[in-house]
Design a protein around this motif. Sequence first.
Motif, PDB file in Angstrom:
ATOM      1  N   ALA A 236       0.817  -1.215   0.000  1.00  0.00           N
ATOM      2  CA  ALA A 236       0.000   0.000   0.000  1.00  0.00           C
ATOM      3  C   ALA A 236       0.848   1.262   0.000  1.00  0.00           C
ATOM      4  CB  ALA A 236      -0.940   0.003   1.195  1.00  0.00           C
ATOM      5  N   ILE A 237       2.023   1.203   0.634  1.00  0.00           N
ATOM      6  CA  ILE A 237       2.767   2.449   0.859  1.00  0.00           C
ATOM      7  C   ILE A 237       4.173   2.438   0.267  1.00  0.00           C
ATOM      8  CG2 ILE A 237       1.468   3.198   2.863  1.00  0.00           C
ATOM      9  CD1 ILE A 237       4.756   1.295   3.223  1.00  0.00           C
ATOM     10  N   THR A 238       4.525   1.393  -0.470  1.00  0.00           N
ATOM     11  CA  THR A 238       5.881   1.309  -1.008  1.00  0.00           C
ATOM     12  C   THR A 238       6.202   2.514  -1.894  1.00  0.00           C
ATOM     13  OG1 THR A 238       7.438  -0.112  -2.194  1.00  0.00           O
ATOM     14  CG2 THR A 238       5.189  -0.049  -3.033  1.00  0.00           C
ATOM     15  N   GLY A 239       7.388   3.047  -1.721  1.00  0.00           N
ATOM     16  CA  GLY A 239       7.863   4.126  -2.572  1.00  0.00           C
ATOM     17  C   GLY A 239       7.218   5.473  -2.343  1.00  0.00           C
ATOM     18  N   CYS A 240       6.434   5.633  -1.273  1.00  0.00           N
ATOM     19  CA  CYS A 240       5.666   6.882  -1.140  1.00  0.00           C
ATOM     20  C   CYS A 240       6.256   7.860  -0.129  1.00  0.00           C
ATOM     21  CB  CYS A 240       4.206   6.574  -0.792  1.00  0.00           C
ATOM     22  SG  CYS A 240       3.905   6.223   0.953  1.00  0.00           S
ATOM     23  N   ALA A 241       7.384   7.540   0.482  1.00  0.00           N
ATOM     24  CA  ALA A 241       7.905   8.448   1.509  1.00  0.00           C
ATOM     25  C   ALA A 241       9.426   8.464   1.501  1.00  0.00           C
ATOM     26  CB  ALA A 241       7.388   8.048   2.888  1.00  0.00           C
ATOM     27  N   GLU A 242       9.965   9.540   2.066  1.00  0.00           N
ATOM     28  CA  GLU A 242      11.404   9.706   2.230  1.00  0.00           C
ATOM     29  C   GLU A 242      11.713  10.027   3.688  1.00  0.00           C
ATOM     30  OE1 GLU A 242      12.829  12.373  -1.422  1.00  0.00           O
ATOM     31  OE2 GLU A 242      10.996  13.134  -0.467  1.00  0.00           O
ATOM     32  N   LEU A 243      12.921   9.708   4.101  1.00  0.00           N
ATOM     33  CA  LEU A 243      13.468  10.245   5.337  1.00  0.00           C
ATOM     34  C   LEU A 243      14.497  11.291   4.922  1.00  0.00           C
ATOM     35  CD1 LEU A 243      13.896  10.364   8.398  1.00  0.00           C
ATOM     36  CD2 LEU A 243      15.538   8.485   8.169  1.00  0.00           C
ATOM     37  N   VAL A 244      14.221  12.534   5.237  1.00  0.00           N
ATOM     38  CA  VAL A 244      15.074  13.646   4.809  1.00  0.00           C
ATOM     39  C   VAL A 244      16.010  14.011   5.956  1.00  0.00           C
ATOM     40  CG1 VAL A 244      15.122  15.962   3.835  1.00  0.00           C
ATOM     41  CG2 VAL A 244      13.179  14.448   3.353  1.00  0.00           C
TER      42      VAL A 244
END
Length: 367
Positions: A236-244
Amino acid sequence: MKIATPYYLIDEKKLLRNLQIIEQVRQLSGAKSVLALKCFSTWCVFDLMRQYMDGTTSSSLFEARLGYEKFGKETHAYCVGYSEEDIREITGFADKIIFNSVSQLERYYDLAKTAKLGLRVNPGISHSHFDLADPARKYSRLGVVDKAVLTQQISRLSGLMFHYNCENDDFEGFAAQLDTLGECYGDVLRQLQWVSLGGGLYFTKEGYPVEKFSKKLADFANAFDVQVYLEPGESAITGCAELVTTVVDLVHNEQDIAIVDASVEGHMLDLLIYRLSAKLEGGDNGKYPYMVAGRSCLAGDVFGTFNFKDKLEVGSEIRFADAAGYTMVKKNWFNGLKMPAIAVRRLDDTIEVVRKFSYADFVNSLS
């Protein structure tokens, strides 16, 4: 918009891409999808997710309650080991209560029978790259192994859960597994209303044969006259966020090392558990190699070694990709390090900082 690092940045447009595939599977197969909260419980994007998913599934009382209160729709409750207090509270809101063992089902049946009840089954087959995450590993405590014991409980049940995959992107392997489940448990399924095939199926991966997958699910549902559920977490959430993060120091010990203002142990714990490297947003095909490490005191707090297009300096920004799954639900206060904020890039491209964590949060997490 400048946000103080470190922070997780969820991109709703990237999330939407996965959700649309989930919706496509439901339309083609009839299979419903409930979000696995153990992977992702960041409820600031549930307004979007509930438009494409059918509810939530959980691994504890608190997750189940969160799903009920923040997501709505169907609330599936599962736990490896309920207490009596858990069951008394969960029966107040759960649509389905799934037990891990026959002993728990028998102990709490009279309390829980107002809900639709299920049992987790260990079919003895699995797909996992890691023994640590293999539900069918030797001596596994996860699910009922003895079919004869399972069959004796049919009158109390409305469904079964088979959760036996971890990051399975092999459709042919999944299809063979499903055939095995039908052969071994088809006679039981025909007496029930629903079956959950669990999570760990990477059907939102680029190039995955979604139509074949959907047809396989539909054929299975029709063969045994059951409602099929999927429990996507990472799908559901793969590839949708970053840790900046931001580089706070540069040191050299046989190689160049960049230290950032985040921590693997504190903020991307699964990398440490499974001994994996982080993924670098934008790739790592440059000519300047650096080991990137966290700022905790743990010697092995290392995100990985990457090749950057430009030389790094103090103040350089480093973005780690695919940082939604099993990160925010596992973040911790090790070393008292600053907890990453949570931000969302909405569908209209506005960025909203939905949560910042302070010293007070650190203090209040202890006693």
